[in-house]
Design a protein around this motif. Structure first.
Motif, PDB file in Angstrom:
ATOM      1  N   ASP A 135       0.847  -1.188   0.000  1.00 41.31           N
ATOM      2  CA  ASP A 135       0.000   0.000   0.000  1.00 41.31           C
ATOM      3  C   ASP A 135       0.887   1.245   0.000  1.00 41.31           C
ATOM      4  N   ALA A 136       0.258   2.389  -0.242  1.00 40.01           N
ATOM      5  CA  ALA A 136       1.006   3.644  -0.266  1.00 40.01           C
ATOM      6  C   ALA A 136       1.717   3.910   1.052  1.00 40.01           C
ATOM      7  N   ASP A 137       1.130   3.438   2.164  1.00 39.80           N
ATOM      8  CA  ASP A 137       1.744   3.664   3.481  1.00 39.80           C
ATOM      9  C   ASP A 137       2.687   2.529   3.881  1.00 39.80           C
ATOM     10  N   GLY A 138       2.913   1.580   2.955  1.00 41.52           N
ATOM     11  CA  GLY A 138       3.845   0.496   3.235  1.00 41.52           C
ATOM     12  C   GLY A 138       3.228  -0.712   3.896  1.00 41.52           C
ATOM     13  N   ARG A 139       1.942  -0.639   4.230  1.00 38.58           N
ATOM     14  CA  ARG A 139       1.294  -1.787   4.867  1.00 38.58           C
ATOM     15  C   ARG A 139       0.768  -2.761   3.817  1.00 38.58           C
ATOM     16  N   GLY A 140       0.359  -3.933   4.271  1.00 44.67           N
ATOM     17  CA  GLY A 140      -0.196  -4.920   3.353  1.00 44.67           C
ATOM     18  C   GLY A 140       0.810  -5.395   2.331  1.00 44.67           C
ATOM     19  N   ARG A 141       2.061  -5.492   2.732  1.00 48.53           N
ATOM     20  CA  ARG A 141       3.117  -5.852   1.788  1.00 48.53           C
ATOM     21  C   ARG A 141       3.019  -7.317   1.384  1.00 48.53           C
ATOM     22  N   ARG A 142       3.247  -7.567   0.107  1.00 49.29           N
ATOM     23  CA  ARG A 142       3.228  -8.931  -0.426  1.00 49.29           C
ATOM     24  C   ARG A 142       4.469  -9.128  -1.285  1.00 49.29           C
ATOM     25  N   THR A 143       5.129 -10.245  -1.096  1.00 48.84           N
ATOM     26  CA  THR A 143       6.254 -10.607  -1.951  1.00 48.84           C
ATOM     27  C   THR A 143       6.062 -12.050  -2.405  1.00 48.84           C
ATOM     28  N   ALA A 144       6.360 -12.305  -3.660  1.00 52.36           N
ATOM     29  CA  ALA A 144       6.181 -13.648  -4.209  1.00 52.36           C
ATOM     30  C   ALA A 144       7.348 -13.999  -5.116  1.00 52.36           C
ATOM     31  N   VAL A 145       7.757 -15.263  -5.048  1.00 55.06           N
ATOM     32  CA  VAL A 145       8.789 -15.796  -5.931  1.00 55.06           C
ATOM     33  C   VAL A 145       8.212 -17.018  -6.628  1.00 55.06           C
ATOM     34  N   THR A 146       8.241 -17.015  -7.949  1.00 57.41           N
ATOM     35  CA  THR A 146       7.700 -18.111  -8.748  1.00 57.41           C
ATOM     36  C   THR A 146       8.792 -18.701  -9.624  1.00 57.41           C
ATOM     37  N   SER A 147       8.863 -20.027  -9.670  1.00 48.74           N
ATOM     38  CA  SER A 147       9.781 -20.726 -10.567  1.00 48.74           C
ATOM     39  C   SER A 147       8.961 -21.584 -11.521  1.00 48.74           C
ATOM     40  N   PHE A 148       9.360 -21.603 -12.785  1.00 51.30           N
ATOM     41  CA  PHE A 148       8.631 -22.355 -13.809  1.00 51.30           C
ATOM     42  C   PHE A 148       9.383 -23.615 -14.207  1.00 51.30           C
ATOM     43  N   SER A 149       8.619 -24.628 -14.577  1.00 49.75           N
ATOM     44  CA  SER A 149       9.216 -25.907 -14.972  1.00 49.75           C
ATOM     45  C   SER A 149       9.642 -25.890 -16.432  1.00 49.75           C
ATOM     46  N   ALA A 150      10.416 -26.904 -16.811  1.00 50.67           N
ATOM     47  CA  ALA A 150      10.815 -27.053 -18.208  1.00 50.67           C
ATOM     48  C   ALA A 150       9.602 -27.284 -19.094  1.00 50.67           C
ATOM     49  N   VAL A 151       8.588 -27.965 -18.589  1.00 47.85           N
ATOM     50  CA  VAL A 151       7.364 -28.207 -19.360  1.00 47.85           C
ATOM     51  C   VAL A 151       6.663 -26.893 -19.672  1.00 47.85           C
ATOM     52  N   ALA A 152       6.526 -26.032 -18.661  1.00 49.64           N
ATOM     53  CA  ALA A 152       5.859 -24.753 -18.878  1.00 49.64           C
ATOM     54  C   ALA A 152       6.586 -23.923 -19.918  1.00 49.64           C
TER      55      ALA A 152
END
Length: 241
Positions: A135-152
């Motif tokens: 959010d603009a005030d820094g709250r509600g922070r979300r971080t995500a890391v995604t790795s994809f397979s060779a099939v994808a």
């Protein structure tokens, strides 16, 4: 039903191309019309019956074809194959807000747990996507890391294109990843594991996605500051047969 010409990419799976051409025929045919048998469809398109089954599954998944004891029939009018999936990528992504999201893609060795889940050899690089939102005030922070397979990466053309430009410097909006997977003829099955972290307001979510053949497609680890935020999951069910 009269067969119509429809341009398809040679890089698409064979069953997807059969589904696309068959969809053209269904749109030109009467609503509720019966489809020929799998054997006759295989002969018409010059493919195996297994390929025909996979093509019909693509159409069934989107409510365009239904199968009963008498065989398969069209349910048109219905949703086109290209209809976007309701699932958002990455898991936990919010509605786009200017400047709210930061994303990047790199070609690197994924976290060990990701490599194991995707069936990758240790130290084998793959496409890794990172997402951060607050959010603009820094709250509600979300971080995500995604790795994809060779099939994808091999079957989803749009993802494969990122390999040569995954240097981590450019923004990468992959919000349509699940749409691209469905467009490539993959039926998505996902499993979300949600864990509240001890002594913190944060929640850890791990999403694993595989296709109709149980092949892993991607794994995402999401960390959410749940004190000022909530996770919302939206699902799309297939049309009744």
């Amino acid at each position: 039903m009269a067969r119509t010409d429809h341009p398809v990419s040679e890089t698409q799976p064979l069953y997807w191309r059969v589904a696309t051409e068959l969809l053209d025929e269904l749109r030109n045919g009467p609503p509720g019309g019966r489809l020929p048998s799998e054997r006759r469809l295989a002969e018409r398109f010059g493919v195996s019956r297994e390929t025909v089954r996979q093509a019909l599954e693509v159409l069934r998944r989107d409510g365009l074809v239904a199968t009963d004891r008498r065989g398969s029939h069209t349910t048109l009018p219905g949703l086109p194959v290209e209809t976007p999936a309701a699932l958002t990528f990455p898991v936990g992504a919010r509605a786009a807000e200017p400047g709210a999201d930061r994303t990047s893609v790199t070609w690197e060795t994924p976290p060990p747990a990701h490599a194991e889940a995707l069936g990758l050899d240790p130290h084998r690089p793959t496409l890794v996507h990172r997402y951060e939102s607050a959010d603009a005030d820094g709250r509600g922070r979300r971080t995500a890391v995604t790795s994809f397979s060779a099939v994808a990466l091999s079957e989803v053309e749009e993802l494969g294109r990122y390999r040569d430009r995954a240097d981590g410097t450019a923004a990468a909006q992959l919000r349509r990843t699940y749409d691209w997977m469905r467009k490539a003829g993959l039926t998505l099955h996902h499993r979300d594991c949600i864990t509240r972290l001890a002594d913190t307001p944060s929640v850890h979510v791990t999403r694993r996605v595989h296709d109709q053949y149980a092949r892993p497609l991607e794994i995402t680890d999401l960390l959410v500051d749940a004190q000022q935020d909530a996770l919302v999951y939206e699902f799309t069910l297939p049309a009744a047969g």
